[in-house]
Write a protein that holds these residues in place. Structure first.
Motif, PDB file in Angstrom:
ATOM      1  N   ALA A   1      59.642  -0.580  39.601  1.00  0.00           N
ATOM      2  CA  ALA A   1      60.650  -1.081  40.532  1.00  0.00           C
ATOM      3  C   ALA A   1      61.995  -0.380  40.364  1.00  0.00           C
ATOM      4  CB  ALA A   1      60.810  -2.591  40.354  1.00  0.00           C
ATOM      5  N   ASP A   2      62.392  -0.110  39.119  1.00  0.00           N
ATOM      6  CA  ASP A   2      63.673   0.571  38.889  1.00  0.00           C
ATOM      7  C   ASP A   2      63.693   1.945  39.560  1.00  0.00           C
ATOM      8  OD1 ASP A   2      64.924  -1.433  37.492  1.00  0.00           O
ATOM      9  OD2 ASP A   2      64.407  -0.660  35.515  1.00  0.00           O
ATOM     10  N   LEU A   3      62.578   2.679  39.441  1.00  0.00           N
ATOM     11  CA  LEU A   3      62.512   4.002  40.052  1.00  0.00           C
ATOM     12  C   LEU A   3      62.545   3.884  41.569  1.00  0.00           C
ATOM     13  CD1 LEU A   3      62.148   7.051  39.949  1.00  0.00           C
ATOM     14  CD2 LEU A   3      59.673   6.684  39.802  1.00  0.00           C
ATOM     15  N   HIS A   4      61.798   2.946  42.111  1.00  0.00           N
ATOM     16  CA  HIS A   4      61.790   2.764  43.559  1.00  0.00           C
ATOM     17  C   HIS A   4      63.200   2.465  44.079  1.00  0.00           C
ATOM     18  CE1 HIS A   4      59.772   1.804  47.400  1.00  0.00           C
ATOM     19  NE2 HIS A   4      60.748   0.927  47.543  1.00  0.00           N
ATOM     20  N   HIS A   5      63.886   1.576  43.392  1.00  0.00           N
ATOM     21  CA  HIS A   5      65.253   1.223  43.797  1.00  0.00           C
ATOM     22  C   HIS A   5      66.180   2.433  43.692  1.00  0.00           C
ATOM     23  CE1 HIS A   5      68.853  -1.173  44.346  1.00  0.00           C
ATOM     24  NE2 HIS A   5      69.343  -0.678  43.227  1.00  0.00           N
ATOM     25  N   ALA A   6      66.041   3.191  42.601  1.00  0.00           N
ATOM     26  CA  ALA A   6      66.902   4.358  42.411  1.00  0.00           C
ATOM     27  C   ALA A   6      66.662   5.404  43.497  1.00  0.00           C
ATOM     28  CB  ALA A   6      66.658   4.964  41.028  1.00  0.00           C
ATOM     29  N   LEU A   7      65.397   5.627  43.834  1.00  0.00           N
ATOM     30  CA  LEU A   7      65.090   6.610  44.872  1.00  0.00           C
ATOM     31  C   LEU A   7      65.611   6.163  46.237  1.00  0.00           C
ATOM     32  CD1 LEU A   7      61.450   7.665  43.893  1.00  0.00           C
ATOM     33  CD2 LEU A   7      63.552   8.991  43.599  1.00  0.00           C
ATOM     34  N   ARG A   8      65.495   4.867  46.514  1.00  0.00           N
ATOM     35  CA  ARG A   8      65.998   4.375  47.805  1.00  0.00           C
ATOM     36  C   ARG A   8      67.514   4.561  47.901  1.00  0.00           C
ATOM     37  NH1 ARG A   8      64.791   4.018  51.807  1.00  0.00           N
ATOM     38  NH2 ARG A   8      64.364   1.980  52.717  1.00  0.00           N
ATOM     39  N   THR A   9      68.213   4.319  46.788  1.00  0.00           N
ATOM     40  CA  THR A   9      69.673   4.492  46.810  1.00  0.00           C
ATOM     41  C   THR A   9      70.061   5.966  46.930  1.00  0.00           C
ATOM     42  OG1 THR A   9      69.803   4.558  44.381  1.00  0.00           O
ATOM     43  CG2 THR A   9      70.045   2.409  45.446  1.00  0.00           C
TER      44      THR A   9
ATOM     45  N   HIS B   1      47.549   5.045  34.414  1.00  0.00           N
ATOM     46  CA  HIS B   1      48.954   4.829  34.042  1.00  0.00           C
ATOM     47  C   HIS B   1      49.857   5.854  34.735  1.00  0.00           C
ATOM     48  CE1 HIS B   1      48.467   1.665  31.097  1.00  0.00           C
ATOM     49  NE2 HIS B   1      47.613   2.372  30.391  1.00  0.00           N
ATOM     50  N   VAL B   2      49.382   7.097  34.848  1.00  0.00           N
ATOM     51  CA  VAL B   2      50.166   8.149  35.508  1.00  0.00           C
ATOM     52  C   VAL B   2      50.432   7.780  36.967  1.00  0.00           C
ATOM     53  CG1 VAL B   2      50.099  10.539  36.327  1.00  0.00           C
ATOM     54  CG2 VAL B   2      49.410  10.003  33.977  1.00  0.00           C
ATOM     55  N   LEU B   3      49.416   7.257  37.654  1.00  0.00           N
ATOM     56  CA  LEU B   3      49.582   6.903  39.057  1.00  0.00           C
ATOM     57  C   LEU B   3      50.448   5.660  39.240  1.00  0.00           C
ATOM     58  CD1 LEU B   3      46.000   7.582  40.470  1.00  0.00           C
ATOM     59  CD2 LEU B   3      48.072   8.945  40.798  1.00  0.00           C
ATOM     60  N   LEU B   4      50.450   4.782  38.248  1.00  0.00           N
ATOM     61  CA  LEU B   4      51.273   3.577  38.336  1.00  0.00           C
ATOM     62  C   LEU B   4      52.732   3.835  37.964  1.00  0.00           C
ATOM     63  CD1 LEU B   4      48.809   0.955  36.808  1.00  0.00           C
ATOM     64  CD2 LEU B   4      49.661   0.978  39.160  1.00  0.00           C
ATOM     65  N   ALA B   5      52.987   4.895  37.219  1.00  0.00           N
ATOM     66  CA  ALA B   5      54.347   5.159  36.747  1.00  0.00           C
ATOM     67  C   ALA B   5      55.360   5.266  37.896  1.00  0.00           C
ATOM     68  CB  ALA B   5      54.372   6.416  35.881  1.00  0.00           C
ATOM     69  N   PRO B   6      55.045   5.955  39.011  1.00  0.00           N
ATOM     70  CA  PRO B   6      56.036   6.046  40.096  1.00  0.00           C
ATOM     71  C   PRO B   6      56.242   4.732  40.847  1.00  0.00           C
ATOM     72  CG  PRO B   6      54.413   7.831  40.221  1.00  0.00           C
ATOM     73  CD  PRO B   6      53.885   6.822  39.256  1.00  0.00           C
ATOM     74  N   LEU B   7      55.458   3.704  40.522  1.00  0.00           N
ATOM     75  CA  LEU B   7      55.581   2.418  41.190  1.00  0.00           C
ATOM     76  C   LEU B   7      56.486   1.447  40.431  1.00  0.00           C
ATOM     77  CD1 LEU B   7      51.874   1.910  42.320  1.00  0.00           C
ATOM     78  CD2 LEU B   7      53.785   2.822  43.651  1.00  0.00           C
TER      79      LEU B   7
ATOM     80  N   LEU C   1      56.382  -3.282  47.279  1.00  0.00           N
ATOM     81  CA  LEU C   1      57.563  -2.970  46.475  1.00  0.00           C
ATOM     82  C   LEU C   1      58.799  -2.808  47.349  1.00  0.00           C
ATOM     83  CD1 LEU C   1      58.382  -2.400  43.548  1.00  0.00           C
ATOM     84  CD2 LEU C   1      57.731  -0.012  43.899  1.00  0.00           C
ATOM     85  N   GLU C   2      58.627  -2.175  48.478  1.00  0.00           N
ATOM     86  CA  GLU C   2      59.746  -1.970  49.397  1.00  0.00           C
ATOM     87  C   GLU C   2      60.332  -3.307  49.845  1.00  0.00           C
ATOM     88  OE1 GLU C   2      62.272   0.269  52.176  1.00  0.00           O
ATOM     89  OE2 GLU C   2      61.233   0.746  50.306  1.00  0.00           O
TER      90      GLU C   2
ATOM     91  N   GLY D   1      58.451   6.454  53.765  1.00  0.00           N
ATOM     92  CA  GLY D   1      57.431   7.407  54.179  1.00  0.00           C
ATOM     93  C   GLY D   1      57.378   8.629  53.283  1.00  0.00           C
ATOM     94  N   ARG D   2      58.544   9.081  52.835  1.00  0.00           N
ATOM     95  CA  ARG D   2      58.587  10.240  51.942  1.00  0.00           C
ATOM     96  C   ARG D   2      57.944   9.906  50.606  1.00  0.00           C
ATOM     97  NH1 ARG D   2      64.150  13.283  49.894  1.00  0.00           N
ATOM     98  NH2 ARG D   2      63.123  14.931  48.648  1.00  0.00           N
ATOM     99  N   MET D   3      58.213   8.714  50.088  1.00  0.00           N
ATOM    100  CA  MET D   3      57.615   8.317  48.809  1.00  0.00           C
ATOM    101  C   MET D   3      56.107   8.168  48.936  1.00  0.00           C
ATOM    102  SD  MET D   3      60.357   5.745  46.995  1.00  0.00           S
ATOM    103  CE  MET D   3      61.036   4.894  48.421  1.00  0.00           C
ATOM    104  N   LYS D   4      55.648   7.594  50.044  1.00  0.00           N
ATOM    105  CA  LYS D   4      54.208   7.473  50.258  1.00  0.00           C
ATOM    106  C   LYS D   4      53.553   8.847  50.323  1.00  0.00           C
ATOM    107  CE  LYS D   4      53.734   3.046  52.687  1.00  0.00           C
ATOM    108  NZ  LYS D   4      53.266   2.403  53.932  1.00  0.00           N
ATOM    109  N   SER D   5      54.144   9.746  51.078  1.00  0.00           N
ATOM    110  CA  SER D   5      53.580  11.088  51.223  1.00  0.00           C
ATOM    111  C   SER D   5      53.511  11.806  49.882  1.00  0.00           C
ATOM    112  CB  SER D   5      54.426  11.887  52.212  1.00  0.00           C
ATOM    113  OG  SER D   5      53.935  13.198  52.351  1.00  0.00           O
ATOM    114  N   GLY D   6      54.581  11.690  49.094  1.00  0.00           N
ATOM    115  CA  GLY D   6      54.601  12.356  47.801  1.00  0.00           C
ATOM    116  C   GLY D   6      53.564  11.803  46.841  1.00  0.00           C
ATOM    117  N   LEU D   7      53.418  10.479  46.822  1.00  0.00           N
ATOM    118  CA  LEU D   7      52.458   9.876  45.895  1.00  0.00           C
ATOM    119  C   LEU D   7      51.027  10.126  46.348  1.00  0.00           C
ATOM    120  CD1 LEU D   7      52.302   8.387  43.273  1.00  0.00           C
ATOM    121  CD2 LEU D   7      52.591   6.226  44.492  1.00  0.00           C
ATOM    122  N   ARG D   8      50.796  10.161  47.663  1.00  0.00           N
ATOM    123  CA  ARG D   8      49.457  10.517  48.156  1.00  0.00           C
ATOM    124  C   ARG D   8      49.087  11.926  47.692  1.00  0.00           C
ATOM    125  NH1 ARG D   8      51.097   9.108  54.142  1.00  0.00           N
ATOM    126  NH2 ARG D   8      51.067   6.810  54.078  1.00  0.00           N
ATOM    127  N   ALA D   9      50.049  12.840  47.761  1.00  0.00           N
ATOM    128  CA  ALA D   9      49.775  14.224  47.348  1.00  0.00           C
ATOM    129  C   ALA D   9      49.446  14.287  45.863  1.00  0.00           C
ATOM    130  CB  ALA D   9      50.988  15.107  47.678  1.00  0.00           C
TER     131      ALA D   9
END
Length: 208
Positions: free
Chosen positions: A178-186, A170-176, A121-122, A192-200
């Motif tokens: 693309a719109d959310l990923h783009h918004a968080l990056r902006t 579905h819950v685990l896929l929700a943070p993946l 996604l990145e 690394g922060r997103m990976k750590s958070g989703l792993r938790a």
């Protein structure tokens, strides 16, 4: 928490194939892969909308007509590139080394998938955004979403029988998305922060 005993469980064998490739000559396949690699490089460097077919053909060392005949236009090429990358991820899930592939505990495989998908996604968030926003609800109708959902729900079933595996997938896929990923990056969130958070999240949900 262990995954299925065999290298390919029934659930894995039943995973739908993302964009099953058509038979093609060796030279045609080489040209296709050269064009896709060139597109990947230029799209990543300049953005999909800022790259012409001429530039992709030149980078790949083929004629523009070759690109046009195979992919039609830039949008068709972008779809083909995303499809190729998703097929590669599916191949690693089905027969690659653990923990992404078979042979690791289910939770480890879930985390490995989430990490791998975030990497994908990145690199291709613009392609994913176009695909997922092609029409209302498009993200949830495309075959790849059903594939990832089935993969996760199978792993969840093997580690937490008390959970609704379909819903939790579905819950685990929700943070993946693309719109959310783009918004968080902006907003300054690093990968690394997103990976750590989703792993938790996954670990807290699925640990026994």
């Amino acid at each position: 928490m262990n995954d299925s005993t065999g290298p390919r469980s029934a659930s894995q064998r039943d995973l739908p194939v993302v964009g099953a490739p058509r038979p093609e000559r060796a030279d045609a396949r080489r040209n296709r892969l050269r064009v896709l690699e060139a597109a990947d490089k230029l799209f990543t460097a300049h953005g999909v909308r800022n790259v012409s077919l001429d530039a992709i053909a030149a980078e790949a060392g083929v004629g523009k007509g070759t690109v046009f005949r195979r992919f039609g236009d830039r949008a068709g090429l972008a779809v083909a590139l995303l499809d190729e990358r998703e097929q590669e991820l599916q191949g690693k899930i089905l027969s690659g080394p653990p923990p992404l592939g078979p042979g690791a505990p289910a939770l480890d495989r879930v985390v490995a998938f989430l990490d791998a998908y975030l990497d994908l996604l990145e690199r291709h968030v613009e392609l994913f955004m176009d695909s997922e926003n092609a029409s209302d609800g498009a993200r949830y109708r495309i075959g790849s979403y059903h594939l990832w959902h089935r993969h996760l729900s199978h792993l969840i079933e093997t580690t937490r029988t008390d959970l609704d595996a379909d819903y939790t997938a579905h819950v685990l896929l929700a943070p993946l998305a693309a719109d959310l990923h783009h918004a968080l990056r902006t907003q300054g969130f690093e990968l690394g922060r997103m990976k750590s958070g989703l792993r938790a999240v996954a670990t807290n949900l699925l640990s026994v």
